[in-house]
Design an enzyme around this catalytic site. Structure first.
Site, short mmCIF file in Angstrom:
data_model
loop_
_atom_site.label_atom_id
_atom_site.label_comp_id
_atom_site.label_asym_id
_atom_site.label_seq_id
_atom_site.Cartn_x
_atom_site.Cartn_y
_atom_site.Cartn_z
N CYS A 34 0.82 -1.21 0.00
CA CYS A 34 0.00 0.00 0.00
C CYS A 34 0.86 1.26 0.00
O CYS A 34 0.34 2.36 -0.18
CB CYS A 34 -0.90 0.04 1.21
N ASP A 36 2.81 2.33 2.67
CA ASP A 36 3.09 2.91 3.99
C ASP A 36 3.45 1.84 5.01
O ASP A 36 2.68 0.89 5.18
CB ASP A 36 1.84 3.59 4.57
N CYS A 59 4.76 8.30 2.32
CA CYS A 59 4.74 9.64 1.76
C CYS A 59 5.01 10.68 2.85
O CYS A 59 5.19 10.35 4.02
CB CYS A 59 3.40 9.90 1.10
N CYS A 103 -3.02 7.90 6.88
CA CYS A 103 -1.68 7.97 7.48
C CYS A 103 -1.78 8.19 8.98
O CYS A 103 -1.02 7.62 9.76
CB CYS A 103 -0.86 9.10 6.87
#
Lengths: 145, 401
Positions: A34, A36, A59, A103
């Site tokens: 994915c 992360d 990110c 996130c």
């Protein structure tokens, strides 16, 4: 996509980056598929998180939320760290773009995973229901469709 | 801080000559080409001349050029028209590739919902379609083939002339999305047996919001917009005169300097590729090393994520691009990189640098110096990189999902 000043600050100068070789608890959540992965290391003294470090693959917002989450639990009692919500992390960062909210969920889950690991290592009973994370925020299910 | 613009596959800086030509049109020759007075007719003459210039550069006749709002509209128009006209003859099969631009892919997906069948050809590890695969896919009910001239992310150039010949031999219409190629590599629609071709002006230092479709005489093109008689009745609405003039000026300039620019940009590109591949461990170049657009560089760096890399480069004044999920708003990384067979985790760490003749060797040297530092910095905080380092994770052997 525009990030807040706070996100850019924590992305460019992330706090608590690194590892703790003698960590009392380590939590890793997310998956590389994915895009992360967050890994949080905690040191616990008298039920207080005396030190915390993180490593993150992801990110800018993944890095910034990790950094902010570690700042928010550092020096705090474990009980309090467990109350950290993704919403609080988002607020502290002065907002995240909608696509990046996952996130912050990951950051909350990483903290919980580290505490769960500490509890397990020390044979401390805990309510597994409170740690509902299976290692991913659920966004991956969307990606897999 | 000096900005270094290396995102020329996204868009290019407008050339001074183009701005000059457009300004003159906006200030002085603002007549409507449909007006009969001298000022209107002067505009009509300018549009005619622009169409002529573009046709010459593409190797076709001027009445085979239709102006559109850009590459996306040209792709939509060509594909929908080919599909509808195929359907009339009972042909509902379309051939394309897995790594087309979304302007093509999403149009095809819409047609699939309407009952068309699409064969998406594999693009292989090097990002190049095999002509034999296209040949195998052609059936009696194939309406048309649409395959891009050069890929927008990895820059690989497809065997268009061979595919064109194959389609012509089989009586199948052939459309190519040449948005990345026009003005950068030599194209001749006649010699390459191309029936339809889409282009976009802002990819070759022209204005945004305009492009065009070449449609060979004899190929039926359905009406796009109803109204006046503009674009030979097929796309009504007053011509975008300044942008049409700008497009012709830009293409003329790009094609005049094509050979010289391509040689210069290719040299810069190769220098940067060599430097990064030798200085950054576990880095890879996506797409064929030789058979790619002069300015295109596409890297993947294991253990890091593309958006972080992009923003760190931006902080150093370097404007680039990434096919990472985080830059697209979806969670999946670029369909182009996945089509090459790259695992998700590697595709997430992609970076596209697209050079133009405006870039200098000093700029390339600066990127070669800064990029490895940023990759290292991000890898230092990456748990994925840590696993790669201790050998816990052999990313290269990952099953392709």
């Amino acid at each position: 996509m525009l990030y807040s000043k706070e996100v850019m600050d924590h992305f460019t100068n992330p706090r608590n980056v690194g590892k703790l070789e003698d960590a009392d608890g380590v939590g890793e959540v997310g998956n590389a598929k994915c895009g992360d992965i967050m890994k949080i290391y905690i040191k616990v003294d008298n039920e207080i998180i005396s030190d915390v470090k993180f490593n993150t693959f992801g990110c800018a917002s993944a890095i910034a939320t990790s950094s902010m989450a570690t700042e928010m639990i550092k020096g705090k009692p474990i009980e309090e760290a467990l109350k950290l919500t993704n919403k609080a992390v988002v607020e502290a960062l002065n907002g995240l773009p909608p696509a990046k909210i996952h996130c912050s969920v990951l950051a909350e889950e990483a903290v919980k995973a580290a505490v769960a690991n500490y509890y397990s290592k020390n044979s401390i009973e805990y309510d597994k229901e409170l740690f509902g994370c299976d290692g991913c925020c659920g966004s991956c299910k969307i990606a897999g469709e | 801080m000096k900005l270094i613009y290396v995102d020329n596959a996204a868009t290019t800086a407008m050339s001074g000559a183009v701005i000059g030509a457009m300004e003159k049109s906006m200030r002085e020759d603002y007549g409507n080409p449909s007006s009969l007075h001298s000022m209107g007719q002067r505009s009509a003459e300018r549009v005619r001349a622009a169409r002529e210039t573009i046709a010459k550069r593409l190797g076709c006749r001027s009445n085979e050029i239709y102006f559109t709002s850009g590459g996306t509209e040209a792709d939509n128009w060509a594909i929908r028209s080919c599909a509808k006209n195929g359907e009339k003859r009972g042909k509902r099969h379309i051939i394309s590739t897995k790594f087309e631009h979304h302007a093509v892919l999403h149009t095809l997906q819409a047609l699939e919902k309407e009952g068309f069948e699409v064969t998406y050809i594999d693009v292989n590890e090097n990002g190049i379609v095999k002509v034999g695969d296209v040949e195998k896919a052609i059936r009696g009910d194939t309406a048309f083939v649409t395959i891009m001239y050069a890929n927008n992310e990895i820059g690989t150039i497809q065997p268009i002339a061979e595919i064109g010949r194959l389609c012509r031999e089989n009586g199948v219409v052939f459309h190519t999305d040449a948005v990345q190629a026009v003005g950068h590599i030599d194209i001749n629609v006649e010699k390459e047996n191309i029936d339809m071709l889409s282009f976009s002006s802002h990819k070759f230092h022209g204005p945004k919001g305009i492009g065009g479709l070449y449609c060979r005489k004899g190929i039926i093109l359905n009406n796009m917009i109803f109204g006046g008689a503009q674009e030979r009745n097929k796309r009504a609405g007053t011509e975008n005169v300044p942008q049409i003039i700008g497009t012709a000026a830009a293409l003329d300039e790009a094609c005049s300097g094509l050979e010289k620019n391509a040689a210069y940009v290719t040299a810069l590109r190769d220098r940067l590729i060599d430097s990064i591949l030798s200085s950054v461990p576990r880095s890879r170049l996506n797409g064929d090393r030789e058979n790619r657009l002069p300015g295109n560089i596409s890297f993947c760096f294991e253990g890091i994520e593309g958006e972080s890399l992009l923003l760190m480069l931006d902080l150093k004044g370097i404007c680039a691009s990434s096919g990472s999920a985080c830059t697209s708003g979806s969670l999946d990384p670029s369909h182009v990189l996945l089509a090459l067979g790259l695992p998700h985790e590697i595709a997430h760490g992609s970076l596209r640098i697209s050079l133009s003749e405006n870039n200098t060797s000093q700029e390339v040297d600066f990127i070669a110096e800064i990029l490895p530092q940023i990759v290292s910095k991000l890898r230092e905080m990456s748990p994925v990189w840590e696993k790669i380092q201790i050998g816990e994770k052999e990313v290269n052997t990952y099953a392709i999902q």
